[in-house]
Design an enzyme around this catalytic site. Structure first.
Site, PDB file in Angstrom:
ATOM      1  N   LEU A  33      27.982  74.533  61.851  1.00 49.49           N
ATOM      2  CA  LEU A  33      27.037  75.693  61.422  1.00 49.49           C
ATOM      3  C   LEU A  33      27.590  76.182  60.352  1.00 49.49           C
ATOM      4  O   LEU A  33      26.873  77.251  60.649  1.00 49.49           O
ATOM      5  CB  LEU A  33      26.443  76.147  62.884  1.00 49.49           C
ATOM      6  N   TYR A 141      37.190  68.585  45.045  1.00 50.25           N
ATOM      7  CA  TYR A 141      36.109  68.369  46.079  1.00 50.25           C
ATOM      8  C   TYR A 141      35.517  65.944  45.663  1.00 50.25           C
ATOM      9  O   TYR A 141      35.638  66.194  46.269  1.00 50.25           O
ATOM     10  CB  TYR A 141      34.882  68.803  45.260  1.00 50.25           C
ATOM     11  N   LYS A 145      36.792  63.240  48.684  1.00 56.55           N
ATOM     12  CA  LYS A 145      35.622  62.440  48.664  1.00 56.55           C
ATOM     13  C   LYS A 145      36.572  60.792  48.968  1.00 56.55           C
ATOM     14  O   LYS A 145      36.194  59.913  49.093  1.00 56.55           O
ATOM     15  CB  LYS A 145      34.572  62.421  48.037  1.00 56.55           C
ATOM     16  N   ARG A 219      20.645  65.956  33.869  1.00 59.22           N
ATOM     17  CA  ARG A 219      21.975  65.624  35.588  1.00 59.22           C
ATOM     18  C   ARG A 219      20.166  64.932  36.196  1.00 59.22           C
ATOM     19  O   ARG A 219      19.191  64.537  35.258  1.00 59.22           O
ATOM     20  CB  ARG A 219      21.461  66.656  36.133  1.00 59.22           C
ATOM     21  N   GLY A 280      34.193  72.715  35.111  1.00 63.44           N
ATOM     22  CA  GLY A 280      33.904  71.587  35.882  1.00 63.44           C
ATOM     23  C   GLY A 280      32.508  70.487  35.491  1.00 63.44           C
ATOM     24  O   GLY A 280      32.570  69.732  35.809  1.00 63.44           O
TER      25      GLY A 280
HETATM   26  N1  UDP Z   1      22.970  74.970  36.508  1.00 61.04           N
HETATM   27  C1  UDP Z   1      23.117  76.323  35.378  1.00 61.04           C
HETATM   28  N2  UDP Z   1      21.837  77.268  35.956  1.00 61.04           N
HETATM   29  C2  UDP Z   1      22.547  77.427  37.701  1.00 61.04           C
HETATM   30  C3  UDP Z   1      22.421  76.384  37.854  1.00 61.04           C
HETATM   31  C4  UDP Z   1      23.171  75.243  38.145  1.00 61.04           C
HETATM   32  O1  UDP Z   1      22.538  76.752  34.666  1.00 61.04           O
HETATM   33  O2  UDP Z   1      22.623  78.900  38.079  1.00 61.04           O
HETATM   34  C5  UDP Z   1      23.521  74.138  36.228  1.00 61.04           C
HETATM   35  C6  UDP Z   1      24.770  73.082  36.018  1.00 61.04           C
HETATM   36  O3  UDP Z   1      25.392  74.476  34.551  1.00 61.04           O
HETATM   37  C7  UDP Z   1      24.392  72.258  36.073  1.00 61.04           C
HETATM   38  C8  UDP Z   1      23.057  71.817  36.077  1.00 61.04           C
HETATM   39  O4  UDP Z   1      22.608  73.312  36.361  1.00 61.04           O
HETATM   40  O5  UDP Z   1      24.467  71.174  34.352  1.00 61.04           O
HETATM   41  C9  UDP Z   1      22.906  71.348  38.050  1.00 61.04           C
HETATM   42  O6  UDP Z   1      23.697  71.955  38.641  1.00 61.04           O
HETATM   43  P1  UDP Z   1      23.593  72.210  39.901  1.00 61.04           P
HETATM   44  O7  UDP Z   1      24.869  73.186  40.465  1.00 61.04           O
HETATM   45  O8  UDP Z   1      22.273  72.195  40.716  1.00 61.04           O
HETATM   46  O9  UDP Z   1      23.918  70.824  40.713  1.00 61.04           O
HETATM   47  P2  UDP Z   1      25.693  69.868  40.016  1.00 61.04           P
HETATM   48  O10 UDP Z   1      25.250  69.180  38.846  1.00 61.04           O
HETATM   49  O11 UDP Z   1      26.944  70.779  39.395  1.00 61.04           O
HETATM   50  O12 UDP Z   1      25.651  69.040  41.273  1.00 61.04           O
END
Ligand code: UDP
Length: 324
Positions: A33, A141, A145, A219, A280
């Site tokens: 949790l 991270y 994995k 994405r 990243g």
């Molecule tokens: N992102 C953004 N603003 C936010 C959160 C995420 O522009 O407040 C962008 C982030 O840079 C990525 C995409 O949205 O390109 C998806 O991010 P998320 O953290 O949801 O998933 P990830 O791709 O990191 O697993």
């Protein structure tokens, strides 16, 4: 089958538990949790609160509940956090996974599904990214994995372990009862929807100078129920051999397209402002999931971004405070 689900109180884990129970399986959830929510655990699952760092507790779990398979979700999962606190990932994620694997071997449980990640592909040579792509973990991270994937490889060779490593691209969406509730929230879709709910003023777009169609990151968003179904298919196929799959819809959407779709669905203007890049973040991540489609007949039921965001929107409206 009796399935032990670690992290079954978390976002993806809790929805996999729900779908397993609906498919007639019996489930034991083990979760500390830390990020998960007790209320997210399906009432028909047995819930054991505990930590994978506690080897005696993990052994006792196997002794008492005698699972026949393990699905391992419990993990620290944030790329950015892992760049700031690498030992939480290279340490805890790895040693907790190792404790689980050792207990599984000791108790002769040889079916294992690992929740893995698209963060293995930091510098893809081809898009969509299929399983033949070279592995370049993008962060501690992703590396944690990958280390677990490699452990599974050896446990297959040495002990006849049967495993599936499922590398998710961007899990999103909700079921009727369960959705995404992280503290703090860092994921795009819940953040955008929290603006629509009036909980935040605006969304910051992390960079608009990427080499993509509108300059924002692309994405591959996959509905969490479709991910859950992939776990069930993979579980049923394990006795035919170990396997690794990339899981996504094969379609990419930019951050701006996500925000625009959310505006259409919610009717809220969702103010957005461009900020600096987030360290990243690769420009484009799109999954090539032909292998799981071909081998297991996986077919996403909710591939449309609209349906994915709409399901999340319904859940956030009915759970404006998440699980609390
Ligand atoms: N992102 C953004 N603003 C936010 C959160 C995420 O522009 O407040 C962008 C982030 O840079 C990525 C995409 O949205 O390109 C998806 O991010 P998320 O953290 O949801 O998933 P990830 O791709 O990191 O697993």
């Amino acid at each position: 089958m009796k399935i032990l689900v670690t992290g079954g109180a978390g976002y993806i884990g809790s929805i996999v538990v729900e779908q397993l129970i609906e498919a007639g399986e019996s489930v034991v959830v083990f979760d500390n949790l830390y990020q998960g929510h007790r209320a997210a655990v399906h009432p028909d699952a047995i819930f054991v609160e505990g930590d994978l760092a506690d080897r005696a507790a993990v052994d006792a779990l196997f002794d008492e509940h005698r699972p026949e398979a393990v699905m391992h979700f419990a993990s620290h999962t944030l790329v950015g956090e892992s760049m700031e606190n690498p030992f939480r990932y290279l340490g805890e994620n790895v040693t907790n996974g190792l404790n689980l694997l050792q207990s599984a071997v000791r108790h002769d449980v040889r079916r294992f599904i690992l929740s893995s990640t698209a963060n293995l592909f930091d510098d893809p040579e081809r898009i969509p990214i299929d399983e033949a792509e070279r592995i370049v973990p993008g962060s501690p991270y992703g590396e944690s994995k990958y280390i677990l994937e490699r452990m599974l490889h050896w446990l297959d060779r040495i002990y006849g372990f049967r495993y599936a490593a499922l590398r998710y691209f961007n899990a999103a969406g909700a079921s009727t009862e369960r959705g995404e509730d992280h503290h703090p929230e860092t994921h795009l879709i819940p953040i955008v929807l929290s603006v629509a709910l009036g909980r935040r003023d605006k969304v910051i777009i992390f960079g608009d100078d990427y080499p993509t169609r509108d300059g924002t990151c692309v994405r591959d968003y996959v509905h969490v129920i479709d991910l859950a179904q992939a776990h069930i298919l993979a579980l049923r196929a394990l006795d035919r051999g170990s396997r690794v799959y990339n899981l996504g819809n094969g379609q990419g959407f930019t951050v701006k397209e996500v925000v625009e779709t959310a505006r259409e669905i919610t009717g809220h203007p969702i103010p957005a402002e461009v900020g600096p890049r987030r360290p990243g973040d690769p420009a484009t991540l799109i999954a090539g999931s032909d292998r799981i489609r071909r081998e297991l007949g996986w077919e996403p039921k909710y591939p449309a971004l609209r349906d994915i965001i709409e399901s999340a929107w319904k859940w956030h409206q009915s759970h404006p405070n998440g699980y609390s």
